[in-house]
Design a protein around this motif. Structure first.
Motif, PDB file in Angstrom:
ATOM      1  N   UNK A  34     -27.486  -9.168   4.519  1.00 42.76           N
ATOM      2  CA  UNK A  34     -27.175  -8.978   3.103  1.00 42.76           C
ATOM      3  C   UNK A  34     -25.912  -8.180   2.925  1.00 42.76           C
ATOM      4  N   UNK A  35     -25.708  -7.217   3.815  1.00 40.53           N
ATOM      5  CA  UNK A  35     -24.525  -6.385   3.728  1.00 40.53           C
ATOM      6  C   UNK A  35     -23.262  -7.214   3.885  1.00 40.53           C
ATOM      7  N   UNK A  36     -23.291  -8.216   4.781  1.00 41.34           N
ATOM      8  CA  UNK A  36     -22.114  -9.032   5.005  1.00 41.34           C
ATOM      9  C   UNK A  36     -21.802  -9.911   3.803  1.00 41.34           C
ATOM     10  N   UNK A  37     -22.787 -10.103   2.934  1.00 41.16           N
ATOM     11  CA  UNK A  37     -22.597 -10.920   1.743  1.00 41.16           C
ATOM     12  C   UNK A  37     -22.347 -10.063   0.513  1.00 41.16           C
ATOM     13  N   UNK A  38     -22.130  -8.761   0.731  1.00 40.96           N
ATOM     14  CA  UNK A  38     -21.954  -7.837  -0.385  1.00 40.96           C
ATOM     15  C   UNK A  38     -20.749  -8.216  -1.235  1.00 40.96           C
ATOM     16  N   UNK A  39     -20.899  -8.076  -2.534  1.00 37.88           N
ATOM     17  CA  UNK A  39     -19.784  -8.299  -3.441  1.00 37.88           C
ATOM     18  C   UNK A  39     -19.125  -6.968  -3.740  1.00 37.88           C
ATOM     19  N   UNK A  40     -17.952  -7.043  -4.359  1.00 34.98           N
ATOM     20  CA  UNK A  40     -17.207  -5.819  -4.633  1.00 34.98           C
ATOM     21  C   UNK A  40     -17.933  -4.961  -5.658  1.00 34.98           C
ATOM     22  N   UNK A  41     -17.869  -3.627  -5.514  1.00 38.39           N
ATOM     23  CA  UNK A  41     -18.467  -2.729  -6.507  1.00 38.39           C
ATOM     24  C   UNK A  41     -17.784  -2.909  -7.854  1.00 38.39           C
ATOM     25  N   UNK A  42     -18.484  -2.574  -8.915  1.00 38.55           N
ATOM     26  CA  UNK A  42     -17.911  -2.644 -10.254  1.00 38.55           C
ATOM     27  C   UNK A  42     -16.638  -1.809 -10.314  1.00 38.55           C
ATOM     28  N   UNK A  43     -15.594  -2.383 -10.848  1.00 37.38           N
ATOM     29  CA  UNK A  43     -14.338  -1.664 -10.990  1.00 37.38           C
ATOM     30  C   UNK A  43     -13.461  -1.688  -9.757  1.00 37.38           C
ATOM     31  N   UNK A  44     -13.938  -2.292  -8.647  1.00 34.05           N
ATOM     32  CA  UNK A  44     -13.112  -2.351  -7.449  1.00 34.05           C
ATOM     33  C   UNK A  44     -11.894  -3.225  -7.708  1.00 34.05           C
ATOM     34  N   UNK A  45     -10.711  -2.786  -7.266  1.00 28.81           N
ATOM     35  CA  UNK A  45      -9.487  -3.521  -7.598  1.00 28.81           C
ATOM     36  C   UNK A  45      -9.363  -4.889  -6.949  1.00 28.81           C
ATOM     37  N   UNK A  48     -13.709 -10.034  -5.795  1.00 29.80           N
ATOM     38  CA  UNK A  48     -14.972  -9.970  -5.057  1.00 29.80           C
ATOM     39  C   UNK A  48     -14.959 -10.806  -3.785  1.00 29.80           C
ATOM     40  N   UNK A  49     -14.473 -12.035  -3.861  1.00 28.73           N
ATOM     41  CA  UNK A  49     -14.492 -12.912  -2.689  1.00 28.73           C
ATOM     42  C   UNK A  49     -13.584 -12.368  -1.583  1.00 28.73           C
ATOM     43  N   UNK A  50     -12.400 -11.879  -1.975  1.00 27.59           N
ATOM     44  CA  UNK A  50     -11.469 -11.338  -0.999  1.00 27.59           C
ATOM     45  C   UNK A  50     -11.986 -10.025  -0.417  1.00 27.59           C
ATOM     46  N   UNK A  51     -12.647  -9.242  -1.272  1.00 28.23           N
ATOM     47  CA  UNK A  51     -13.249  -8.000  -0.810  1.00 28.23           C
ATOM     48  C   UNK A  51     -14.333  -8.278   0.228  1.00 28.23           C
ATOM     49  N   UNK A  52     -15.207  -9.227  -0.080  1.00 26.37           N
ATOM     50  CA  UNK A  52     -16.336  -9.527   0.796  1.00 26.37           C
ATOM     51  C   UNK A  52     -15.873 -10.029   2.160  1.00 26.37           C
ATOM     52  N   UNK A  53     -14.912 -10.967   2.176  1.00 23.85           N
ATOM     53  CA  UNK A  53     -14.420 -11.501   3.452  1.00 23.85           C
ATOM     54  C   UNK A  53     -13.634 -10.441   4.217  1.00 23.85           C
ATOM     55  N   UNK A  54     -12.884  -9.606   3.489  1.00 20.10           N
ATOM     56  CA  UNK A  54     -12.115  -8.554   4.133  1.00 20.10           C
ATOM     57  C   UNK A  54     -13.003  -7.492   4.743  1.00 20.10           C
TER      58      UNK A  54
END
Length: 222
Positions: A34-45, A48-54
């Protein structure tokens, strides 16, 4: 990191993942997935997709290069950290690394049986703590906002009074290491204002985590 309960300014990885006011414990394989599928926190610059893969790439890189997951720190790149050249100012990396080093020492302290020794590593500026004696940094790539960076530290050498840490800064957006650092940490008695020796248990713990123990070269000019 799994549920964006609040905007994250700093995140520590491992058995505890900390957001601004929310704590989630991850220990099972299902939680790891589940952690590997985490989306970006609210307000993260970062998107979400780029954050998760990064983030997934960053954690994979850290594991492959011998960094303990509980000692990792994630930081969002702030707009104000950029300079007139539209990239993160050179001095900012040292603040990022400072945050990573402090987290590294606190994590080590949490594994010590000696409660006072653990408290001394918390960065209170009292008792027998830690002081930075030297730091170097090699800039590999410029970092721009939006982005998130992973700050990773691992022990390289330890002597009676000194500890050498190797640190890396990994960019989620670029999925690459953007800089590397070596820092010399000294055991320091803040009350006596002079260097002292590490707790033997701390030395043992550092050796277990990969540090080479040096019998000489432990004298500190402080």
């Amino acid at each position: 990191m799994l549920r964006a309960a609040a905007a994250a300014t700093r995140t520590s990885f491992g058995s505890r993942i900390v957001m601004a006011s929310h704590r989630t414990t991850l220990s099972s394989p299902a939680a790891s997935q589940a952690r590997s599928l985490a989306t970006a926190p609210i307000g993260n610059p970062l998107a979400a997709e780029k954050y998760s893969s990064g983030r997934e790439a960053a954690l994979k890189w850290a594991k492959e290069n011998g960094y303990s997951e509980e000692c990792l720190v994630e930081l969002p790149v702030q707009w104000g950290e950029q300079d007139a050249n539209a990239h993160v100012n050179n001095a900012v990396y040292f603040r990022w690394l400072e945050t990573g080093r402090l987290n590294f020492m606190r994590v080590l302290g949490s594994h010590l049986q000696n409660e006072q020794a653990a408290k001394d590593l918390s960065g209170s500026g009292k008792g027998k703590g830690v002081i930075l004696a030297r730091i170097t940094f090699d800039y590999r790539r410029p970092v721009m906002q939006p982005d998130n960076v992973l700050i990773a530290h691992k022990p390289v050498e330890v002597a009676a009074r000194k500890l050498v840490l190797h640190g890396s800064v990994y960019s989620y957006s670029q999925q690459a290491v953007v800089g590397e650092s070596d820092s010399v940490m000294v055991a320091y008695d803040y009350d006596a204002t002079k260097s002292c020796e590490w707790d033997p248990e701390l030395i043992r713990l550092l050796v277990e985590r990969g540090a080479e123990q040096k019998q000489k070269g432990g004298e500190a000019k402080l």
